[in-house]
Structure formats: C-alpha cells, structure tokens
Design a protein around this motif. Structure first.
Motif, PDB file in Angstrom:
ATOM      1  N   HIS A  33      -2.294  -4.242  26.220  1.00 45.08           N
ATOM      2  CA  HIS A  33      -2.051  -4.167  27.660  1.00 45.08           C
ATOM      3  C   HIS A  33      -1.550  -2.774  28.052  1.00 45.08           C
ATOM      4  O   HIS A  33      -2.012  -2.189  29.038  1.00 45.08           O
ATOM      5  CB  HIS A  33      -1.044  -5.240  28.086  1.00 45.08           C
ATOM      6  N   GLU A  34      -0.620  -2.227  27.275  1.00 44.53           N
ATOM      7  CA  GLU A  34      -0.104  -0.892  27.561  1.00 44.53           C
ATOM      8  C   GLU A  34      -1.202   0.161  27.441  1.00 44.53           C
ATOM      9  O   GLU A  34      -1.278   1.093  28.240  1.00 44.53           O
ATOM     10  CB  GLU A  34       1.063  -0.570  26.630  1.00 44.53           C
ATOM     11  N   HIS A  35      -2.063   0.013  26.447  1.00 44.14           N
ATOM     12  CA  HIS A  35      -3.165   0.958  26.252  1.00 44.14           C
ATOM     13  C   HIS A  35      -4.128   0.913  27.444  1.00 44.14           C
ATOM     14  O   HIS A  35      -4.556   1.955  27.948  1.00 44.14           O
ATOM     15  CB  HIS A  35      -3.896   0.641  24.949  1.00 44.14           C
ATOM     16  N   ILE A  36      -4.458  -0.276  27.913  1.00 41.02           N
ATOM     17  CA  ILE A  36      -5.353  -0.420  29.069  1.00 41.02           C
ATOM     18  C   ILE A  36      -4.710   0.184  30.311  1.00 41.02           C
ATOM     19  O   ILE A  36      -5.369   0.869  31.096  1.00 41.02           O
ATOM     20  CB  ILE A  36      -5.725  -1.900  29.282  1.00 41.02           C
ATOM     21  N   THR A  37      -3.404  -0.040  30.476  1.00 44.69           N
ATOM     22  CA  THR A  37      -2.694   0.539  31.619  1.00 44.69           C
ATOM     23  C   THR A  37      -2.727   2.063  31.548  1.00 44.69           C
ATOM     24  O   THR A  37      -2.988   2.732  32.558  1.00 44.69           O
ATOM     25  CB  THR A  37      -1.237   0.033  31.654  1.00 44.69           C
ATOM     26  N   GLY A  49      -6.084   3.334  32.510  1.00 44.53           N
ATOM     27  CA  GLY A  49      -6.252   3.260  33.954  1.00 44.53           C
ATOM     28  C   GLY A  49      -5.581   4.419  34.672  1.00 44.53           C
ATOM     29  O   GLY A  49      -6.104   4.946  35.656  1.00 44.53           O
ATOM     30  N   LYS A  50      -4.409   4.834  34.175  1.00 48.66           N
ATOM     31  CA  LYS A  50      -3.704   5.970  34.779  1.00 48.66           C
ATOM     32  C   LYS A  50      -4.468   7.273  34.565  1.00 48.66           C
ATOM     33  O   LYS A  50      -4.307   8.222  35.308  1.00 48.66           O
ATOM     34  CB  LYS A  50      -2.297   6.084  34.198  1.00 48.66           C
ATOM     35  N   LYS A  51      -5.290   7.325  33.530  1.00 44.75           N
ATOM     36  CA  LYS A  51      -6.101   8.515  33.259  1.00 44.75           C
ATOM     37  C   LYS A  51      -7.458   8.424  33.957  1.00 44.75           C
ATOM     38  O   LYS A  51      -8.367   9.173  33.651  1.00 44.75           O
ATOM     39  CB  LYS A  51      -6.308   8.671  31.754  1.00 44.75           C
ATOM     40  N   ALA A  52      -7.598   7.461  34.854  1.00 39.40           N
ATOM     41  CA  ALA A  52      -8.829   7.241  35.626  1.00 39.40           C
ATOM     42  C   ALA A  52      -9.991   6.804  34.746  1.00 39.40           C
ATOM     43  O   ALA A  52     -11.142   7.056  35.052  1.00 39.40           O
ATOM     44  CB  ALA A  52      -9.184   8.478  36.437  1.00 39.40           C
ATOM     45  N   ILE A  53      -9.692   6.153  33.645  1.00 40.26           N
ATOM     46  CA  ILE A  53     -10.736   5.586  32.803  1.00 40.26           C
ATOM     47  C   ILE A  53     -10.997   4.177  33.305  1.00 40.26           C
ATOM     48  O   ILE A  53     -10.093   3.361  33.414  1.00 40.26           O
ATOM     49  CB  ILE A  53     -10.307   5.573  31.318  1.00 40.26           C
ATOM     50  N   ARG A  54     -12.230   3.880  33.618  1.00 36.29           N
ATOM     51  CA  ARG A  54     -12.568   2.572  34.174  1.00 36.29           C
ATOM     52  C   ARG A  54     -12.770   1.583  33.032  1.00 36.29           C
ATOM     53  O   ARG A  54     -13.480   1.858  32.067  1.00 36.29           O
ATOM     54  CB  ARG A  54     -13.834   2.663  35.010  1.00 36.29           C
TER      55      ARG A  54
END
Length: 83
Positions: free
Chosen positions: A53-57, A60-65
C-alpha cells in the motif's frame, strides 16, 4: 479472548472435543495449502500488504498511474456476458 490455533499450540487445548475439532481444521488448512502449492502457487511467509500500500501511494505521488483491481470489479468481469 480469541487465540489463533495452529500446529504448535494444539496440545494446549485441554477440552478433548475442542482439541479434536481444532485438529480437524488444522488438517483442512494443511491440505488446502498443499493443494495450492501443487498448482504452483505459494503463500508469503509474512503479510506485506502495508508495504505494498505504501509503495502504491509513493508511486501515485510520483505521478505513476496504477490500475487498482478490486474483488467487485473482478467479479463483475467474470460474470459479464458479451453483447
């Protein structure tokens, strides 16, 4: 109090009826794990859901969809009929 029952603590159950039931469910669990492994899949030794979950978050902050698949969407796709 809820106690997780596993192979290591079966003998600590003093009530013979409860111990017998616990042994039965422990065997069912063992058989299930064995069948899944025979299919070529395995289970993680530890729960890494928080790290994932932290990795996905972070992604997302790096604008990776990312595409999140939920049980509901999988169920809908599995039961959808083509038009």
């Amino acid at each position: 109090m809820i106690t997780e029952i596993n192979e290591t603590n079966l003998n600590s159950i003093r009530n013979p009826v409860f111990r017998s039931q616990a042994e039965r469910y422990a065997e069912i669990y063992r058989d299930f794990i064995g069948q899944v492994r025979q299919l070529g899949m395995d289970f993680a030794d530890e729960d890494r859901s928080q790290q994932i979950h932290e990795h996905i978050t972070t992604m997302g902050k790096k604008a990776i969809r990312t595409r999140r698949i939920t049980n509901a969407s999988v169920g809908m796709n599995a039961t959808s009929q083509p038009n």
